[in-house]
Design a protein around this motif. Structure first.
Motif, PDB file in Angstrom:
ATOM      1  N   ILE A  30       0.835  -1.207   0.000  1.00  0.00           N
ATOM      2  CA  ILE A  30       0.000   0.000   0.000  1.00  0.00           C
ATOM      3  C   ILE A  30       0.868   1.254   0.000  1.00  0.00           C
ATOM      4  CG2 ILE A  30      -1.649   1.342   1.367  1.00  0.00           C
ATOM      5  CD1 ILE A  30      -2.855  -1.298   2.318  1.00  0.00           C
ATOM      6  N   PHE A  31       1.922   1.229   0.791  1.00  0.00           N
ATOM      7  CA  PHE A  31       2.801   2.388   0.897  1.00  0.00           C
ATOM      8  C   PHE A  31       3.472   2.687  -0.440  1.00  0.00           C
ATOM      9  CE2 PHE A  31       6.403   4.927   2.126  1.00  0.00           C
ATOM     10  CZ  PHE A  31       5.948   5.666   3.201  1.00  0.00           C
ATOM     11  N   ALA A  32       3.962   1.646  -1.099  1.00  0.00           N
ATOM     12  CA  ALA A  32       4.637   1.835  -2.384  1.00  0.00           C
ATOM     13  C   ALA A  32       3.661   2.326  -3.453  1.00  0.00           C
ATOM     14  CB  ALA A  32       5.303   0.533  -2.820  1.00  0.00           C
ATOM     15  N   ALA A  33       2.456   1.752  -3.471  1.00  0.00           N
ATOM     16  CA  ALA A  33       1.470   2.150  -4.480  1.00  0.00           C
ATOM     17  C   ALA A  33       1.036   3.607  -4.289  1.00  0.00           C
ATOM     18  CB  ALA A  33       0.250   1.229  -4.405  1.00  0.00           C
ATOM     19  N   SER A  34       0.824   4.020  -3.037  1.00  0.00           N
ATOM     20  CA  SER A  34       0.425   5.406  -2.782  1.00  0.00           C
ATOM     21  C   SER A  34       1.567   6.374  -3.046  1.00  0.00           C
ATOM     22  CB  SER A  34      -0.080   5.556  -1.337  1.00  0.00           C
ATOM     23  OG  SER A  34       0.894   5.124  -0.408  1.00  0.00           O
ATOM     24  N   SER A  35       2.805   5.890  -2.965  1.00  0.00           N
ATOM     25  CA  SER A  35       3.948   6.739  -3.301  1.00  0.00           C
ATOM     26  C   SER A  35       3.931   7.106  -4.785  1.00  0.00           C
ATOM     27  CB  SER A  35       5.255   6.029  -2.956  1.00  0.00           C
ATOM     28  OG  SER A  35       5.382   5.838  -1.558  1.00  0.00           O
ATOM     29  N   VAL A  36       3.430   6.184  -5.630  1.00  0.00           N
ATOM     30  CA  VAL A  36       3.292   6.483  -7.056  1.00  0.00           C
ATOM     31  C   VAL A  36       2.294   7.628  -7.250  1.00  0.00           C
ATOM     32  CG1 VAL A  36       2.572   5.570  -9.289  1.00  0.00           C
ATOM     33  CG2 VAL A  36       3.877   4.129  -7.717  1.00  0.00           C
ATOM     34  N   LEU A  37       1.191   7.578  -6.497  1.00  0.00           N
ATOM     35  CA  LEU A  37       0.185   8.644  -6.590  1.00  0.00           C
ATOM     36  C   LEU A  37       0.760   9.977  -6.131  1.00  0.00           C
ATOM     37  CD1 LEU A  37      -2.993   6.806  -5.206  1.00  0.00           C
ATOM     38  CD2 LEU A  37      -2.372   7.239  -7.597  1.00  0.00           C
ATOM     39  N   ALA A  38       1.552   9.956  -5.050  1.00  0.00           N
ATOM     40  CA  ALA A  38       2.149  11.190  -4.548  1.00  0.00           C
ATOM     41  C   ALA A  38       3.130  11.769  -5.567  1.00  0.00           C
ATOM     42  CB  ALA A  38       2.867  10.922  -3.222  1.00  0.00           C
ATOM     43  N   ALA A  39       3.909  10.897  -6.184  1.00  0.00           N
ATOM     44  CA  ALA A  39       4.918  11.357  -7.151  1.00  0.00           C
ATOM     45  C   ALA A  39       4.292  11.973  -8.391  1.00  0.00           C
ATOM     46  CB  ALA A  39       5.823  10.196  -7.547  1.00  0.00           C
ATOM     47  N   SER A  40       3.063  11.584  -8.711  1.00  0.00           N
ATOM     48  CA  SER A  40       2.403  12.098  -9.914  1.00  0.00           C
ATOM     49  C   SER A  40       1.306  13.112  -9.596  1.00  0.00           C
ATOM     50  CB  SER A  40       1.796  10.929 -10.703  1.00  0.00           C
ATOM     51  OG  SER A  40       0.869  10.206  -9.897  1.00  0.00           O
ATOM     52  N   ALA A  41       1.231  13.587  -8.346  1.00  0.00           N
ATOM     53  CA  ALA A  41       0.165  14.505  -7.932  1.00  0.00           C
ATOM     54  C   ALA A  41       0.219  15.810  -8.726  1.00  0.00           C
ATOM     55  CB  ALA A  41       0.276  14.795  -6.443  1.00  0.00           C
ATOM     56  N   PRO A  42      -0.924  16.236  -9.307  1.00  0.00           N
ATOM     57  CA  PRO A  42      -0.933  17.478 -10.081  1.00  0.00           C
ATOM     58  C   PRO A  42      -1.207  18.718  -9.237  1.00  0.00           C
ATOM     59  CG  PRO A  42      -3.036  16.373 -10.330  1.00  0.00           C
ATOM     60  CD  PRO A  42      -2.188  15.488  -9.447  1.00  0.00           C
ATOM     61  N   ASP A  43      -1.691  18.534  -8.015  1.00  0.00           N
ATOM     62  CA  ASP A  43      -2.006  19.675  -7.159  1.00  0.00           C
ATOM     63  C   ASP A  43      -1.905  19.260  -5.691  1.00  0.00           C
ATOM     64  OD1 ASP A  43      -4.461  18.298  -6.495  1.00  0.00           O
ATOM     65  OD2 ASP A  43      -5.363  19.139  -8.310  1.00  0.00           O
ATOM     66  N   GLY A  44      -2.085  20.256  -4.808  1.00  0.00           N
ATOM     67  CA  GLY A  44      -1.956  19.993  -3.383  1.00  0.00           C
ATOM     68  C   GLY A  44      -2.996  19.029  -2.853  1.00  0.00           C
ATOM     69  N   GLY A  45      -4.215  19.110  -3.344  1.00  0.00           N
ATOM     70  CA  GLY A  45      -5.273  18.216  -2.873  1.00  0.00           C
ATOM     71  C   GLY A  45      -4.966  16.761  -3.136  1.00  0.00           C
ATOM     72  N   MET A  46      -4.505  16.451  -4.349  1.00  0.00           N
ATOM     73  CA  MET A  46      -4.169  15.066  -4.677  1.00  0.00           C
ATOM     74  C   MET A  46      -2.971  14.587  -3.871  1.00  0.00           C
ATOM     75  SD  MET A  46      -5.006  12.406  -6.289  1.00  0.00           S
ATOM     76  CE  MET A  46      -6.228  13.062  -7.444  1.00  0.00           C
TER      77      MET A  46
END
Length: 542
Positions: A84-100
């Motif tokens: 879960i931690f690794a998968a959510s790190s992908v989301l954080a690395a590709s976040a387009p804005d502060g909310g995401m």
């Protein structure tokens, strides 16, 4: 089974890497925050939430996953957490804005809350006697060392590549941990199985969420009367009284309900999220109090320092990481000292020595901070601070868990980890509020002294505070506002100084709280621990 026994020290390496994963991630973000502010344009409130979203969920769910791990398998829960931690790190690395980015940090908190308590309970179930003390020292020193190395790694990744790589680094680390743990760590679980305390879990989440929300958003919405009305769509806060008192009241009511619910379930012989009976153990009860106060002082100051270094002194992320490497030096020295002291010196005395060093280090940093400060005097104080973190963190865990039955190690480690994370969450919230509130007040006074009109003053103060200091560079670049930039640098320096001294004050309170631990708390119970490992935490042979 024999293979796992032979490889238990190799397994400790991968367990320590798993701890490093979540600690490095939380500290990497501190150095990367200025770059995130510039790239995504997030506000100072969002800066705090990028930190708190992770810490809040982390702290709120530690007890839940500590109990689930005891029931369903500690290694299994830890590995799910790593995924879960690794998968959510992908989301954080590709976040387009502060909310995401904040949402991704929430998901990372879920994964982290599955990893940390299970690493502790695996160690408690795998090692015994003096070996357990050494294993705890390695685990604690890893936290101290990685908390210091994280900024260096984050600074290098942010400067050489992008802040997004600060999250992307978690992917290869996650893969390494999964393979290593499967090969070297045995599964273990408690033989006590019962239903999960869902109500207790909900109440604990409500308590933490409402408390941290109040601490962070108080300066936005008003501490008593409403300054700014919260809005969701077309709905707006209808009362003149701020929502912050309601948040604090909700936290208090939820906490009281959580305790009452737990006591009631224990009286009826049912399982509880928090094993309240463990608080009858003096070392466990008093050690958790100390852990909360200590973490409040330790982790909060790390939010303020990188912002000041980059937006006032003009450091880049890599230079900031290099300076904070002095923390790593102190922690690594402490790791050797803590290991050598295991079994020879009562752990509580090691904790006290560490806290004294932390108070001296953080207070000294506060005295050095200023708009024209040199980086050189910071190094010895950061080294002393790191030395203290390494000593206190490594041995405080042993003090808290020393007298806890191994069968309850998951719940106990979840509780002490929650105490630490509660302190860390409060530290970021309280010291972040001290930083930004004091900066706003001091800067407003300076601009008043210059005769700046009220409307223009408020705009400048909002720009500096809402940008977490990033607006200072723009003020400095404009000749018409260069003098105002000097005022902003001085105000931000004073705010950072006050945050450091507040942290030192909390650490001093933590030192005082260790008096209740006595002089011999935390000595390893070799025979009892060994018996309980055999009786309750024997690794699966399947």
């Amino acid at each position: 089974m024999e293979r796992y026994i032979r490889l238990r020290w190799v397994g400790l390496v991968f367990i320590s890497i798993a701890v490093s994963l979540i600690i490095v991630d939380s500290t990497i973000v501190n150095v990367a925050i200025p770059a995130i502010v510039d790239d995504l344009g997030i506000t100072s409130t969002e800066v705090q939430w990028v930190q708190e979203a992770y810490t809040l969920v982390f702290a709120a769910l530690l007890l839940v996953f500590g109990s689930l791990a005891d029931r369903f398998g500690r290694r299994r829960v830890m590995l799910i957490g790593v995924v879960i931690f690794a998968a959510s790190s992908v989301l954080a690395a590709s976040a387009p804005d502060g909310g995401m980015l904040i949402l991704a940090r929430l998901a990372q908190g879920v994964g982290g809350s599955m990893i940390l308590p299970t690493t502790l309970s695996i160690i408690n179930a795998t090692f015994r006697g003096r070996e357990r003390g050494i294993a705890f020292a390695v685990w604690g020193s890893t936290i101290g060392g990685m908390a210091a190395l994280g900024p260096l790694l984050g600074g290098w990744l942010t400067t050489a590549f992008s802040w997004r790589w600060a999250f992307g680094i978690n992917i290869p680390l996650g893969i390494l941990i999964i393979i290593g743990v499967l090969l070297t760590v045995a599964e273990s679980r408690s033989d006590r199985t019962s239903r999960i305390d869902v109500v207790g879990a909900v109440l604990s989440v409500v308590t933490m969420a409402s408390l941290v929300f109040g601490l962070i958003e108080g300066r936005t919405y008003g501490w008593w009367l409403v300054d700014q009305r919260p809005q969701i769509g077309d709905w707006s806060w209808p009362f003149d009284l701020s929502p912050i008192p309601f948040a604090f009241a909700l936290a208090l009511v939820a906490l009281a309900a959580f305790i009452a619910w737990g006591v009631r379930r224990e009286r009826h012989g049912r399982s509880t999220l928090l094993a309240l009976r463990l608080f009858s153990i003096p070392s466990f009860r008093n050690g958790n109090i100390a852990a909360t106060v200590v973490s409040l002082g330790e982790f909060g100051v790390i939010l303020a320092l990188p912002l000041w270094l980059q937006f006032v002194l003009g450091f880049d992320a890599l230079q900031t990481g290099l300076l904070l490497l002095a923390l790593a030096g102190g922690s690594f020295v402490a790791s050797g000292a803590a290991g050598a002291a295991s079994g020879r010196i009562a752990p509580v005395w090691v904790v006290r020595a560490g806290l004294v060093a932390e108070v001296v280090g953080v207070a000294g940093v506060g005295f050095v901070i200023g708009p024209d400060a040199s980086w050189l005097p910071l190094i010895p104080f950061l080294f002393v601070y790191g030395l203290g973190v390494g000593l206190a963190t490594a041995q405080l865990t042993g003090v808290v868990l020393a007298d806890v039955p191994v069968a309850d190690s998951g719940a106990a480690s979840g509780t002490q980890s929650t105490s630490r994370q509660l302190g860390a969450a409060l530290g970021v919230a309280v010291l972040g509020t001290v930083l930004f509130t004091s900066t706003a007040g001091i800067l407003a006074s300076s601009l008043d002294a210059r005769g700046v009109p009220d409307e223009q003053r408020d705009q400048i103060v909002s720009a500096v505070v809402d940008s977490a200091g990033a607006a200072i560079g723009g003020l400095q670049a404009n000749p018409d506002t260069a003098a105002i930039a000097d005022d902003a640098e001085a105000a931000f320096s004073d705010g950072t100084r006050f945050a450091a001294w507040t942290a030192a004050g909390f650490l001093a309170l933590g030192l005082l709280s260790t008096i209740s631990l006595g002089s011999g708390s935390g000595r390893t119970r070799e025979s009892e621990g060994a018996d309980e490992v055999e009786a309750h935490a024997e690794p699966d042979r399947s």
